[in-house]
Write an enzyme that holds these catalytic residues in place. Structure first.
Site, PDB file in Angstrom:
ATOM      1  CB  THR A  87     -61.651 -33.420  37.346  1.00 53.39           C
ATOM      2  OG1 THR A  87     -62.728 -33.021  38.179  1.00 53.39           O
ATOM      3  CG2 THR A  87     -61.229 -32.267  36.463  1.00 53.39           C
ATOM      4  NE  ARG A  98     -70.016 -29.295  43.595  1.00 54.58           N
ATOM      5  CZ  ARG A  98     -68.957 -29.899  43.076  1.00 54.58           C
ATOM      6  NH1 ARG A  98     -68.792 -29.972  41.773  1.00 54.58           N
ATOM      7  NH2 ARG A  98     -68.049 -30.421  43.853  1.00 54.58           N
TER       8      ARG A  98
HETATM    9  N1  ASP Z   1     -63.364 -32.043  41.441  1.00 56.88           N
HETATM   10  C1  ASP Z   1     -64.596 -32.234  40.721  1.00 56.88           C
HETATM   11  C2  ASP Z   1     -65.690 -31.467  41.378  1.00 56.88           C
HETATM   12  O1  ASP Z   1     -65.731 -31.370  42.586  1.00 56.88           O
HETATM   13  C3  ASP Z   1     -65.041 -33.646  40.575  1.00 56.88           C
HETATM   14  C4  ASP Z   1     -64.017 -34.691  40.651  1.00 56.88           C
HETATM   15  O2  ASP Z   1     -62.860 -34.483  40.286  1.00 56.88           O
HETATM   16  O3  ASP Z   1     -64.370 -35.795  41.096  1.00 56.88           O
HETATM   17  O4  ASP Z   1     -66.549 -30.985  40.665  1.00 56.88           O
END
Ligand code: ASP
Length: 304
Positions: free
Chosen positions: A149, A177
């Site tokens: 993210t 999801r």
């Molecule tokens: N936190 C994000 C998610 O679970 C993905 C990530 O930051 O790797 O969708």
């Protein structure tokens, strides 16, 4: 004292430009939005925005959030398809009294009503990868190496402070999801009086610790951003280990109203970008190296 911090090397160019905006008197919201849009628009970053990797059914579904810490207001959207810049949608939703957290079709309709550009977020490369891997979906999805993210925390000279997040989430995720990124208190939180925090990594784990709110609470009680990130993450990881689980793949960043930044991670190395009156650059922490340090040229090359 303006300051801005963003997760991963992918945020560096946007953070540099956003710091310049802040240096010219720009507001924290514009700076954070600019830094995030830069990542969303780049198809080379396959975990955010255009070119983000699809879900199990081949749809690029994005999650996003924006929080204005001066007004304690947030806007967020989840499972959104075809909105060119999800962060702009989150920012537009921020400030509403109700209906500020929208999902799916309703979020897309709101984007159209706001006049935001829509776009097919799939690229040839992302669909090729989906075609190649969709038959072998692992039973347990993980946050894939180097693709996560984009989270940005910004403070401007007027004391305005914001947090923003944008992600396409986990590659091959189950349709519907949702991770931590659009969930207030988990993926992001910002109270301009005490500080801001955001998280990246496996959303299912981050939400179990309401990590961003926890970090801001620790700053409210006097912890520095580095201490607050370290303590909150150590606590969640140790609880997971006590329960017989691994410590998880999680990284967090924080910023306080004095412009001090901090980060913590369960990874060997977690790079993040920082920009302020001193210029902009890449820093890193590691799970055994909690003090933020400069990233060497060689490490910089290796980072996505
Ligand atoms: N936190 C994000 C998610 O679970 C993905 C990530 O930051 O790797 O969708």
């Amino acid at each position: 004292m303006y300051q801005i911090i963003g997760t991963w090397k992918m945020s560096l160019d946007g953070i540099r430009e956003a710091a310049e905006l802040l240096g010219k008197g720009g507001c924290a919201g514009d700076a954070a939005e600019h830094a995030i849009v830069r990542v969303e628009d780049n198809p080379g970053y396959t975990s955010v925005g255009y070119g983000g990797l699809p879900d199990r059914d081949g749809h690029v579904m994005t999650d996003c959030a924006f929080m204005d810490g001066s007004r304690l207001r947030a806007g967020a959207a989840m499972s959104v398809e075809n909105v060119a810049n999800p962060i702009r949608l989150a920012r537009k939703l921020c400030g509403r009294d109700t209906n500020w957290l929208l999902a799916g079709r309703g979020a897309e309709q709101a984007a159209v009503a706001f006049g935001l550009p829509m776009k097919d977020m799939r690229t040839e490369a992302s669909m090729k990868k989906w075609q190649a891997e969709r038959a072998n979906i692992p039973e347990r999805l993980t946050a894939y190496t180097g693709h996560d993210t984009v989270c940005v925390l910004a403070l401007d000279d007027q004391g305005g402070m914001v947090a923003g997040t944008s992600t396409s989430g986990l590659f091959l995720k189950e349709p519907g999801r949702v991770g931590d990124s659009p969930v207030i208190g988990s993926g992001f939180y910002c109270d301009a009086r005490f500080g801001a925090a955001a998280a990246t990594g496996l959303g299912e784990d981050i939400m179990r610790g309401c990590l961003s709110y926890e970090i801001v609470s620790l700053m409210r009680r006097g912890a520095s951003p580095t201490e607050a990130c370290g303590e909150a993450l150590r606590f969640l990881s140790s609880r997971k280990v006590e329960l017989g689980e691994d410590e998880g793949s999680i990284s967090v960043i924080a910023l306080n109203p004095r412009g001090e930044t901090g980060a913590a991670t369960t990874l060997e190395i977690f790079p993040f970008a920082v920009g302020g009156p001193q210029g902009a650059g890449l820093r890193a922490v590691g799970k055994d190296a909690p003090r933020p340090r400069q990233v060497t040229e060689a490490e910089m090359e290796e980072q996505p």
